[in-house]
Design an enzyme around this catalytic site. Sequence first.
Site, short mmCIF file in Angstrom:
data_model
loop_
_atom_site.label_atom_id
_atom_site.label_comp_id
_atom_site.label_asym_id
_atom_site.label_seq_id
_atom_site.Cartn_x
_atom_site.Cartn_y
_atom_site.Cartn_z
N ALA A 63 0.73 -1.19 0.08
CA ALA A 63 0.01 0.08 -0.05
C ALA A 63 0.92 1.17 0.09
O ALA A 63 2.00 1.26 0.50
CB ALA A 63 -0.76 0.16 1.22
N GLY A 102 0.57 -4.96 0.95
CA GLY A 102 -0.63 -5.07 -0.26
C GLY A 102 -0.23 -5.73 -1.51
O GLY A 102 -0.90 -6.25 -2.26
N GLU A 105 -0.64 -9.35 -1.33
CA GLU A 105 -2.08 -9.58 -1.12
C GLU A 105 -2.65 -9.46 -2.29
O GLU A 105 -3.69 -10.43 -2.77
CB GLU A 105 -2.81 -8.22 -0.02
CG GLU A 105 -2.19 -8.65 1.33
CD GLU A 105 -2.67 -7.50 2.19
OE1 GLU A 105 -2.38 -6.32 2.09
OE2 GLU A 105 -3.69 -7.96 3.10
N GLU A 125 4.12 -5.63 7.13
CA GLU A 125 3.30 -4.35 7.85
C GLU A 125 3.74 -4.69 9.08
O GLU A 125 3.52 -3.42 9.87
CB GLU A 125 1.79 -5.16 7.80
CG GLU A 125 1.26 -4.71 6.44
CD GLU A 125 1.32 -5.89 5.29
OE1 GLU A 125 2.35 -6.83 5.53
OE2 GLU A 125 0.68 -5.80 4.41
C1 3H9 Z 1 0.59 -2.23 3.46
O1 3H9 Z 1 0.72 -2.69 2.47
C2 3H9 Z 1 -0.79 -2.39 4.07
C3 3H9 Z 1 -1.89 -3.40 3.57
O2 3H9 Z 1 -1.51 -4.58 3.89
C4 3H9 Z 1 -3.44 -2.82 3.59
C5 3H9 Z 1 -3.58 -1.73 3.03
C6 3H9 Z 1 -5.06 -1.60 3.30
N1 3H9 Z 1 4.62 3.55 0.17
O3 3H9 Z 1 13.39 2.11 0.90
P1 3H9 Z 1 13.71 2.92 -0.46
C7 3H9 Z 1 9.14 5.14 -1.02
S1 3H9 Z 1 1.54 -1.56 4.31
C8 3H9 Z 1 5.06 4.71 -0.04
O4 3H9 Z 1 14.78 3.89 -0.13
P2 3H9 Z 1 14.93 0.50 -1.54
C9 3H9 Z 1 10.33 5.44 -0.10
O5 3H9 Z 1 9.68 6.57 0.93
C10 3H9 Z 1 3.05 -1.42 3.32
N2 3H9 Z 1 6.36 5.05 -0.53
O6 3H9 Z 1 14.14 1.91 -1.66
C11 3H9 Z 1 11.23 6.18 -0.71
O7 3H9 Z 1 10.90 7.46 -1.20
P3 3H9 Z 1 11.90 8.54 -1.46
C12 3H9 Z 1 3.90 -2.73 3.34
C13 3H9 Z 1 7.12 3.92 -0.48
O8 3H9 Z 1 15.19 0.13 -2.84
C14 3H9 Z 1 11.46 5.21 -2.23
O9 3H9 Z 1 10.23 4.59 -2.07
N3 3H9 Z 1 5.03 -2.46 2.61
C15 3H9 Z 1 6.83 2.72 0.01
O10 3H9 Z 1 16.02 0.60 -0.51
C16 3H9 Z 1 12.36 4.27 -2.15
O11 3H9 Z 1 12.27 3.39 -0.96
C17 3H9 Z 1 6.25 -2.17 3.32
O12 3H9 Z 1 6.40 -2.07 4.44
C18 3H9 Z 1 5.50 2.44 0.44
N4 3H9 Z 1 4.94 1.47 0.40
O13 3H9 Z 1 13.87 -0.70 -0.89
C19 3H9 Z 1 7.40 -1.87 2.26
N5 3H9 Z 1 7.77 1.92 -0.08
O14 3H9 Z 1 12.79 8.28 -2.76
C20 3H9 Z 1 8.07 -0.53 2.36
C21 3H9 Z 1 8.80 2.69 -0.44
O15 3H9 Z 1 10.96 9.61 -1.71
N6 3H9 Z 1 9.10 -0.60 1.54
N7 3H9 Z 1 8.39 3.72 -0.67
O16 3H9 Z 1 12.78 8.72 -0.17
C22 3H9 Z 1 10.46 -1.11 1.74
O17 3H9 Z 1 10.65 -1.95 2.54
C23 3H9 Z 1 11.57 -0.67 0.72
O18 3H9 Z 1 11.45 0.55 0.21
C24 3H9 Z 1 11.86 -1.50 -0.52
C25 3H9 Z 1 12.55 -0.75 -1.53
C26 3H9 Z 1 12.37 -2.91 -0.13
C27 3H9 Z 1 10.34 -1.95 -1.13
#
Ligand code: 3H9
Length: 686
Positions: A63, A102, A105, A125
């Site tokens: 998400a 998500g 999901e 999450e």
């Molecule tokens: C969810 O899914 C809830 C659902 O179950 C239900 C919903 C109803 N959203 O980390 P990076 C941005 S909860 C918005 O440096 P990497 C991040 O801020 C979500 N933005 O890259 C950054 O922005 P900026 C569950 C996001 O390659 C840029 O992307 N998912 C999101 O080192 C690059 O990120 C997670 O918890 C997001 N979801 O790592 C995953 N994700 O450049 C969270 C990233 O402006 N994300 N951004 O600073 C991660 O763990 C890492 O970002 C990922 C990439 C491994 C994906």
Amino acid sequence: MAEPVRYEVVDGIAVATLSNPPVNALSAALRAGLFEALRRAEADPSVAGLVIAAEGRTFIAGADISEFGKPPASPTLAELVAALDGAAKPVVAAIHAAALGGGLEVAMACSWRVLGPKAKLGLPEVKLGLLPGSGGTQRAPRLMGAAAALKLMVSGDPMDADAAVAAGLADTVVLGDLLQAAREFVKQPKPKPVSARDEGLGDRDAFEKEAAALAKRAATEPQIADCIACVRAAFEKPFAEAVAFEREAFLRLLDDPRSKALRHVFFAEREAARIAGLPKGTQPRPVARAAVLGSGTMGAGIAMCFANAGIPVRVIETDDAALARGMERIRGTYESSVKRGSLAPEARDARLALIEGAVGLDATADADMVVEAVFEEMGLKKQVFAHLDRVTRPGTILASNTSYLDIDEMAAATSRPQDVLGMHFFSPANVMKLLEVVRAKETSPEALATATEIGRKLAKVPVVVGVCHGFVGNRMLARRTQQAERLLLEGAAPEQVDRALTDFGFRMGPFAMADLAGLDIGWRIRRATGKRAPVADALVEAERLGQKTRKGYYLYPEGSRTGVVDPEVTALIRRVAAAEGVEQREIGQEEILDRLVLPMVNEGARILEEGIAARPGDIDVVWLHGYNWPAWRGGPMHYADSIGLLHVVARLAAFAEATGDNTLLPADLLGRLAAEGRGFASLKAD
Ligand code: 3H9
């Protein structure tokens, strides 16, 4: 902006390609595009089914976290997932990289999941204080069994492709053409939706055993308790009811201050990685070889950081005996990691092979970066920098690991202040994540970019700070230390002060920590700077230096590292308080906590006013990674916002009045924000 979803039909199969940089988060536009792609595929009689593929470094990162807390836009993720689950035609997820939260999901609502070798599947999450909120707690158990699904959810760590297939979470790993393989799946008969595969839940007893093992975490982390309750609901409720139950839990967690703090940390960490005011296009310099001056605890730890990252490093000492001791210290640390099983013997050998010892500063001549970790004495540091200026190549980064000394003064000892900066590692340097990168007056953007880039390569969290006594972390810590000492004089017991912080979520209180580090360290610094701390000084003078003498603020019985209350200390504090003319009284836990934490917030506000830190979030990151501030409290500045700045200002003003200590008077910035009804977080928008 380009459309986030591209729809095309080739040979009777529709393909929806997601492209929503940087990580394909499920923004409102992406959800709408995917929903529309499904609608078109379902409506087109010439189309047999739909493949969902993605471009970029992730399949779908989950998400869009930045949308949380805003009014939900239709189609919601829940609506999208339900539509995929109920589709009449087969839908295949072609997952080339990470499918998280998500994102997984969405994939689990498809008929099949086909993986490329670099795919990673996870439900992270819980790390944001949440749980999978779009059917994930119901579909993962039906695909991989309830016990394994619970494990996946509570760890938050992703599985690699082979493990995901072995667990039943995905169908196959494809080494060749992923899209082609996904198209082949569409031609197979459509299986029943995952939501209807109750038989997949597996053994209830195995799940309950897994749940029971989580009792301790479930008691303190609400998202863990909710994960357990939701998976249990998969056994006990019809699918639709269980999904509604999950939704309710998700929304409750979303509103919980602990999740808000963890989400703040997620963005603050990423923001801190961007250097404020760096000219566009600034390039870091390559660092192929490093040198570290000094092989004491800090120097040895820093050298190991370079070697651990695969960067050859020369450890430099003043004589052979000191060098031999330093190299032995390094070998010993690696050896204990091997004994503990956290490092393979081959890795130890590879790392040791990257560390070379040398005597004399001239051995820095071929280094691209030099980090000095010599004694904290300005005269000595200036000599070292002047020497480095003579022997190193132009452009070599000259960094000081000082904890509080003036980097500008060191830079002035060289003819190239633009290459000089601070790289303040935290002890133990090979373990602690924080790296304060200290920007001096004349530090060049390239030097700054190089130090932060190297910090990341060393697996650190670099935060850029300005020059001042103690920089961000230690400057704020000094406020806490001052208050901790003062609280003892006023009548609080050491264990009461420590408990205020451990109850707050810290692993250790200030006095247990001082006993561990050794009381003589602070005493020596106070001596050098003409400061005093009556209780701490009296303890050192009574030869109570902490754990190493088996007595400090606490008593350490033979063989124990856990301190017990010592009546001698109680008496000593009472004597010192009387000598200082401080009247003792009963002090409540709430006051103790506020007295310890709010002066730090106040100092943080001054740090922002002076531009020593660029953003409040940077200060939070310093405290999270340098001092083990509990992540679910979000860092000191976020914490202040969460309790309200008006309250913070009122408390500080009352403390200043009661103690006559004007350093406790609220900083201008704090007062102004509070008066305007704003929080530190609002400064981002300025
Ligand atoms: C969810 O899914 C809830 C659902 O179950 C239900 C919903 C109803 N959203 O980390 P990076 C941005 S909860 C918005 O440096 P990497 C991040 O801020 C979500 N933005 O890259 C950054 O922005 P900026 C569950 C996001 O390659 C840029 O992307 N998912 C999101 O080192 C690059 O990120 C997670 O918890 C997001 N979801 O790592 C995953 N994700 O450049 C969270 C990233 O402006 N994300 N951004 O600073 C991660 O763990 C890492 O970002 C990922 C990439 C491994 C994906």
